[in-house]
Design an enzyme around this catalytic site. Structure first.
Site, short mmCIF file in Angstrom:
data_model
loop_
_atom_site.label_atom_id
_atom_site.label_comp_id
_atom_site.label_asym_id
_atom_site.label_seq_id
_atom_site.Cartn_x
_atom_site.Cartn_y
_atom_site.Cartn_z
CB SER A 89 -0.59 0.26 1.43
OG SER A 89 -0.03 0.38 2.94
CE LYS A 90 -2.20 6.22 -2.74
NZ LYS A 90 -3.45 6.73 -2.92
NE ARG A 91 -1.52 3.16 6.08
CZ ARG A 91 -1.63 1.40 6.85
NH1 ARG A 91 -0.58 1.20 7.03
NH2 ARG A 91 -2.37 1.06 6.46
CD GLU A 92 1.71 -1.90 4.08
OE1 GLU A 92 1.38 -2.65 5.29
OE2 GLU A 92 1.58 -2.55 3.23
N GLY A 93 5.11 2.55 1.51
CA GLY A 93 6.53 2.85 0.94
C GLY A 93 6.10 2.37 -0.57
#
Ligand code: GLU
Length: 474
Positions: A246-250
């Site tokens: 996901s975006k959050r995970e990079g």
């Protein structure tokens, strides 16, 4: 080269709902590589029927990112092409026409969905099909506008994935899915198939997350009397925590990487390794080499992991392949002019050549140039940090370098002159080089000393060494 696919037409079909991230660009990379490998065509299609979700400016941003990566398209919203329109929101009658044809053939039917008994996609229930006629009429006269649904078969539906082979789905587990909503808008599955059929797409290449859509789409191609394209579902990309990326995970946005100075060829190369490998195992490949070597046969099905460290490594290798002057040209816009006002021309090339082995992206350049140019305050501090013995070494080197400066300023001669001073004073190794490096950069480690000397140039070197040795400027 004889091609297995005589005329390959691929497409990348993003929704303009936000910035492109590495996960979705990977899909574009494979579509583009395969089209280019076979001398076919690559189309860009905006899937923008979900008007509320469209983000102003997103379409332009997507195009800018793709262009920057070198993924050019032969057909698209800006350049047109034989399969116009390339924005799904334009000329939506084609979806209504297709739905009408499916109603006529009996493949689809009007369903009087009521809010509240929304269904069931995937549950295998097909209550609307069985809704008694009187109830349909009652709902129609009460003003319920029907949706249009495709009839799913009771039998097994088999699709062929080019990576995984035959995949079977239980027809009776699939609900009759909606083609047109009651407001007349097509669903994703319907719009995609109408356009893929119309635009003659031969290879549908997308993430494995779409696998459950594929049997429905395959049945739609059949119902429309269009040939099914070849389906290629790229393996899922996981984050380093092995959860879906996901975006959050990079999953960095392409635009962020561009701003950070990652080389576009390195990004394309890295993404090509998420699901594919070169026959000889070579991982660092130019875009031209990728185009030449790409093949569906070497795509894998196993999940793959997005590793930002590896992205940096691949990009560092791409930057390492550039000449000093090309690297300096690309780095120039990233150099902080306020901090390094004098790094231009040859001096910039020399400075970059001094720090280049550290770079994976150009945004790091200032951090490393600091090793060449730490600022006046740090340099002033050096004078007090040097003991008398060190000061003596620095002073002698400064004196010796005056002559070298007059005779031209070449790395080899400068280094030879420093070594000669060491010999005369009976110091060598760190005893010789540490004070010199300290005097020049305020640090005992950093870029190669010879490169630092070249980057700074004779005037600045002499000024710094004299300041450090406290011998005043003569
Ligand atoms: N708009 C869809 C997506 O971005 C396209 C998927 C497809 O290639 O069919 O996921």
């Amino acid at each position: 080269m004889t091609s297995t696919y005589p005329s390959v037409r691929t497409r990348f079909a993003p929704s303009p709902t936000g910035a492109l991230h590495l996960g979705n660009v990977r899909v574009a990379v494979f579509n583009w590589l395969l089209a280019r490998h076979h001398g076919g065509s690559f189309a860009l299609r905006m899937e923008d029927t979900d008007l509320e979700r469209n983000l102003p400016g997103a379409e332009d941003a997507i195009m800018e990112d793709l262009r920057w990566l070198g993924l050019d398209w032969d057909e698209g919203p800006d350049v047109g092409g034989p399969g116009e329109p390339y924005r799904q929101s334009q000329g939506m009658e084609r979806y209504r026409d297709a739905a009408r044809a499916l109603l006529t053939s009996g493949a689809a039917y009007r369903a009087f969905d009521l809010p509240g008994d929304e269904l069931e996609e995937g549950s295998g229930r097909r209550p609307y099909r069985e809704l008694p006629r009187e109830e349909q009429e009652r709902r129609a006269s009460a003003g319920v506008v029907p949706v249009i649904r495709l009839r799913m078969p009771d039998e097994v539906v088999e699709i062929h994935d080019e990576i995984r082979g035959a995949i079977r789905f239980e027809g009776k587990d699939m609900g009759d899915f909606i083609l047109l909503r009651s407001d007349g808008r097509p669903t994703y599955n319907f719009a995609v198939v109408v356009d893929d059929a119309r635009q003659g797409v031969t290879h549908v290449i997308r993430g494995a997350g779409h696998l459950s859509n594929t049997p429905k789409q395959a049945l739609l191609f059949d119902a429309l009397g269009a040939p099914r394209p070849r389906f290629i579902h790229l393996p899922t990309v996981l984050g380093t925590d092995r959860k879906k990326l996901s975006k959050r995970e990079g999953a960095a946005a392409v635009a962020e990487l561009r701003e950070a100075g990652y080389p576009p060829g390195g990004i394309v190369n890295y993404l090509s390794l998420l699901g594919w490998s070169s026959p000889d195992g070579e991982e660092i490949l130019s875009v031209a080499e990728l185009v030449e070597r790409i093949s569906v046969e070497r795509l894998g099905a196993a999940d793959t992991v997005y590793d930002p460290e590896k992205l940096r490594w691949v990009c560092a290798r791409h930057l390492a392949g550039l000449s000093d002057s090309e690297l300096a040209r690309r780095a120039a816009p990233f150099v902080d002019r306020g901090r390094f006002p004098e790094l231009e021309g040859e001096r910039l090339v020399a400075a970059i050549s001094g720090v280049r082995s550290h770079l994976s992206h150009l945004g790091e350049v200032n951090r490393w140039l600091e090793g060449v140019d730490p600022g006046e305050e740090v340099l002033r501090g050096v004078r007090d940090a040097l003991d008398p013995e060190m000061r003596r070494v620095v002073g002698a080197v400064a004196t010796a370098l005056v002559r070298v400066a007059e005779e031209g300023w070449r790395e080899e001669e400068v280094m030879a002159a420093i070594r000669a001073v060491g010999k005369a004073l009976g110091v060598r190794g760190p005893g010789l080089f540490h004070p010199v490096r300290l005097g020049l950069t305020g640090a005992t480690s950093g870029p190669e000393l010879g490169k630092v000397l070249m980057a700074l140039g004779p005037r600045e070197v002499l000024r710094r060494l004299r300041t450090a040795a406290d011998i005043g400027v003569v």
